[in-house]
Design a protein around this motif. Sequence first.
Motif, mmCIF file in Angstrom:
data_model
loop_
_atom_site.group_PDB
_atom_site.id
_atom_site.type_symbol
_atom_site.label_atom_id
_atom_site.label_comp_id
_atom_site.label_asym_id
_atom_site.label_seq_id
_atom_site.Cartn_x
_atom_site.Cartn_y
_atom_site.Cartn_z
ATOM 1 N N HIS A 1 26.036 -29.176 -7.352
ATOM 2 C CA HIS A 1 26.550 -28.007 -7.831
ATOM 3 C C HIS A 1 26.975 -26.795 -6.726
ATOM 4 N N LEU A 2 26.709 -27.428 -5.605
ATOM 5 C CA LEU A 2 27.215 -26.567 -4.331
ATOM 6 C C LEU A 2 28.716 -26.434 -4.302
ATOM 7 N N LYS A 3 29.070 -25.076 -4.048
ATOM 8 C CA LYS A 3 30.466 -25.008 -4.107
ATOM 9 C C LYS A 3 31.033 -24.834 -2.638
ATOM 10 N N THR A 4 32.230 -25.344 -2.574
ATOM 11 C CA THR A 4 32.676 -25.413 -1.311
ATOM 12 C C THR A 4 32.572 -24.032 -0.574
ATOM 13 N N SER A 5 32.978 -22.934 -1.362
ATOM 14 C CA SER A 5 33.021 -21.516 -0.930
ATOM 15 C C SER A 5 31.846 -21.140 -0.181
ATOM 16 N N GLN A 6 30.616 -21.495 -1.009
ATOM 17 C CA GLN A 6 29.218 -21.328 -0.303
ATOM 18 C C GLN A 6 28.918 -21.907 0.995
ATOM 19 N N LEU A 7 29.583 -23.007 1.315
ATOM 20 C CA LEU A 7 29.194 -23.826 2.439
ATOM 21 C C LEU A 7 29.919 -22.861 3.532
ATOM 22 N N LEU A 8 31.115 -22.365 3.354
ATOM 23 C CA LEU A 8 31.698 -21.582 4.428
ATOM 24 C C LEU A 8 30.913 -20.278 5.039
ATOM 25 N N LEU A 9 29.859 -19.887 4.132
ATOM 26 C CA LEU A 9 28.926 -18.712 4.531
ATOM 27 C C LEU A 9 27.876 -19.115 5.406
ATOM 28 N N SER B 1 20.344 -22.408 4.430
ATOM 29 C CA SER B 1 20.962 -21.886 5.614
ATOM 30 C C SER B 1 21.492 -23.463 6.018
ATOM 31 N N ILE B 2 22.654 -23.984 5.724
ATOM 32 C CA ILE B 2 23.129 -24.988 6.302
ATOM 33 C C ILE B 2 24.392 -24.809 7.481
ATOM 34 N N THR B 3 23.767 -25.068 8.620
ATOM 35 C CA THR B 3 24.943 -24.789 9.736
ATOM 36 C C THR B 3 25.121 -26.183 10.573
ATOM 37 N N GLY B 4 25.924 -26.022 11.616
ATOM 38 C CA GLY B 4 25.915 -27.088 12.532
ATOM 39 C C GLY B 4 26.631 -28.546 11.971
ATOM 40 N N LYS B 5 26.064 -29.645 12.346
ATOM 41 C CA LYS B 5 26.461 -30.952 11.834
ATOM 42 C C LYS B 5 26.675 -31.154 10.552
ATOM 43 N N LEU B 6 25.672 -30.942 9.942
ATOM 44 C CA LEU B 6 25.350 -31.016 8.380
ATOM 45 C C LEU B 6 26.634 -30.383 7.596
ATOM 46 N N GLN B 7 26.711 -28.945 8.169
ATOM 47 C CA GLN B 7 27.651 -28.310 7.513
ATOM 48 C C GLN B 7 29.185 -28.759 7.626
ATOM 49 N N ARG B 8 29.352 -29.129 8.828
ATOM 50 C CA ARG B 8 30.724 -29.836 9.210
ATOM 51 C C ARG B 8 30.932 -31.214 8.227
ATOM 52 N N GLN B 9 29.927 -32.100 8.323
ATOM 53 C CA GLN B 9 30.184 -33.139 7.377
ATOM 54 C C GLN B 9 30.186 -32.773 5.730
ATOM 55 N N LEU B 10 29.543 -31.616 5.220
ATOM 56 C CA LEU B 10 29.664 -31.332 3.742
ATOM 57 C C LEU B 10 31.351 -30.859 3.726
ATOM 58 N N LEU B 11 31.603 -30.148 4.697
ATOM 59 C CA LEU B 11 33.016 -29.493 4.667
ATOM 60 C C LEU B 11 34.172 -30.308 4.491
ATOM 61 N N ARG B 12 33.990 -31.603 5.479
ATOM 62 C CA ARG B 12 34.795 -32.719 5.420
ATOM 63 C C ARG B 12 34.788 -33.452 3.892
ATOM 64 N N GLN B 13 33.655 -33.597 3.292
ATOM 65 C CA GLN B 13 33.346 -34.101 2.071
ATOM 66 C C GLN B 13 33.989 -33.226 0.884
ATOM 67 N N ALA B 14 34.045 -31.884 1.219
ATOM 68 C CA ALA B 14 34.192 -30.882 0.004
ATOM 69 C C ALA B 14 35.618 -31.011 -0.613
ATOM 70 N N GLY B 15 35.394 -30.805 -1.841
ATOM 71 C CA GLY B 15 36.654 -30.687 -2.701
ATOM 72 C C GLY B 15 37.210 -29.292 -2.912
ATOM 73 N N GLU B 16 38.004 -28.903 -3.760
ATOM 74 C CA GLU B 16 38.577 -27.657 -3.894
ATOM 75 C C GLU B 16 37.525 -26.805 -4.357
ATOM 76 N N VAL B 17 36.808 -27.258 -5.218
ATOM 77 C CA VAL B 17 35.873 -26.128 -5.769
ATOM 78 C C VAL B 17 34.321 -26.564 -5.457
ATOM 79 N N TYR B 18 34.018 -27.737 -5.732
ATOM 80 C CA TYR B 18 32.559 -28.215 -5.396
ATOM 81 C C TYR B 18 32.517 -29.157 -4.181
ATOM 82 N N VAL B 19 31.716 -29.261 -3.564
ATOM 83 C CA VAL B 19 31.408 -29.990 -2.387
ATOM 84 C C VAL B 19 31.450 -31.538 -2.950
ATOM 85 N N PHE B 20 30.923 -31.653 -3.920
ATOM 86 C CA PHE B 20 30.616 -32.975 -4.576
ATOM 87 C C PHE B 20 31.522 -33.105 -5.655
#
Length: 155
Positions: free
Chosen positions: A31-39, A56-75
Amino acid sequence: MSHVLAALTPPNRLAMVVALRYGLRIDDVLHLKTSQLLLGRFSVTEMKTGKRRRISITGKLQRQLLRQAGEVYVFEGRLDVHKPRTRQAVYKDVVRAAKLFRVSENLTPHSARKIYAAALMHDCGDIQEVQHRLNHSDPSVTMLYALSDLVAKKK
């Protein structure tokens, strides 16, 4: 667990990595939202308990999640991009991968939370810290999680 992770589909693997790294329930990860990851640093309200937790998700994992992320939800969901992926989809993939490697114990997405607790207990040795990080109200539940690896060895 590393073999099982390698056999998962990429989105499910990434969801399990987040669960393993932060001790989150798989539903909360999905249920993580893409907008949360940007923070980078944000609060998660746990679906099961309603308790809030700072992540706190930063660095490599944050970039991987953002590549995976959809419009609303990461998954995002398979059939509807405005809904998250289901925990059943991750569960089925984990069970399939565990069977592939003939894992004898009952491995599920929730196992990631127990692995996180056991690793944290070994690292810090403080059950209260583990309880705090898991957001548990009852220390006896935390003990079951934190010592789950020792119980599994005795079987």
